[in-house]
Design a protein around this motif. Structure first.
Motif, PDB file in Angstrom:
ATOM      1  N   LYS A 146      11.908  69.357  67.703  1.00  0.00           N
ATOM      2  CA  LYS A 146      10.734  68.542  67.445  1.00  0.00           C
ATOM      3  C   LYS A 146      11.085  67.321  66.608  1.00  0.00           C
ATOM      4  N   ASN A 147      12.002  67.524  65.680  1.00  0.00           N
ATOM      5  CA  ASN A 147      12.393  66.426  64.804  1.00  0.00           C
ATOM      6  C   ASN A 147      13.797  66.677  64.276  1.00  0.00           C
ATOM      7  N   LEU A 148      14.467  65.592  63.902  1.00  0.00           N
ATOM      8  CA  LEU A 148      15.844  65.739  63.422  1.00  0.00           C
ATOM      9  C   LEU A 148      16.144  64.592  62.472  1.00  0.00           C
ATOM     10  N   ARG A 149      16.739  64.924  61.329  1.00  0.00           N
ATOM     11  CA  ARG A 149      17.111  63.866  60.380  1.00  0.00           C
ATOM     12  C   ARG A 149      18.559  64.095  59.965  1.00  0.00           C
ATOM     13  N   GLN A 150      19.290  63.001  59.855  1.00  0.00           N
ATOM     14  CA  GLN A 150      20.684  63.150  59.472  1.00  0.00           C
ATOM     15  C   GLN A 150      20.914  62.773  58.016  1.00  0.00           C
ATOM     16  N   GLU A 160      19.050  68.066  59.452  1.00  0.00           N
ATOM     17  CA  GLU A 160      17.836  68.874  59.333  1.00  0.00           C
ATOM     18  C   GLU A 160      17.139  68.897  60.684  1.00  0.00           C
ATOM     19  N   GLU A 196      13.958  70.348  63.089  1.00  0.00           N
ATOM     20  CA  GLU A 196      12.673  71.026  63.205  1.00  0.00           C
ATOM     21  C   GLU A 196      12.551  71.478  64.649  1.00  0.00           C
ATOM     22  N   PHE A 227      25.124  66.447  57.200  1.00  0.00           N
ATOM     23  CA  PHE A 227      24.031  67.379  56.992  1.00  0.00           C
ATOM     24  C   PHE A 227      22.917  67.009  57.957  1.00  0.00           C
TER      25      PHE A 227
END
Lengths: 80, 80
Positions: A34-38, B43, B45, B41
């Motif tokens: 749904k979402n991804l952050r690096q 993250e 969802e 790293f």
């Protein structure tokens, strides 16, 4: 003593690189993402046996060099 | 469900970027740092409420896109 620093972009900062990874995953068929952050992960080995002092020193490194406090958050943890 | 992936270079792989950060910190006077390695790293969802299935899906993403298994290790964790 070994510590880790996890650096992430603040919630409201755009993450174009994360967006590209997200789209690529979805295009590859993994559309449950749904979402991804690096962010960044740094492992630091420090000559300091006192945990509190070690964390203070790593905090200084974060503020002076490793982290851009305007757009990034950081979290320091002790590694086993 | 939110999960994190921590990607680090394998022990025997050179990390030139980490070396530069290490030297810069030492040149700035923070010479208690003994070693430093940089990693990534991420993250994620994911639309999946079952923890085991979510981890399996993230593992697939790691193997297919996120991680270069020849030179990198990865660790998946559940975030609160």
């Amino acid at each position: 003593m070994k510590l880790s620093v996890t650096i992430t972009l603040k919630k409201d900062v755009l993450d174009p690189q994360g967006k590209v990874i997200l789209q690529t995953l979805q295009n590859m068929g993994m559309d449950s993402v749904k979402n991804l952050r690096q962010g960044k992960f740094i492992e630091i080995e420090i000559n300091e046996n006192d945990e509190k002092l070690a964390i203070e020193k790593v905090e200084e490194m974060c503020k002076k060099l490793l982290v851009n406090l305007i757009i990034e958050d950081y979290q320091i943890k002790k590694l086993k």
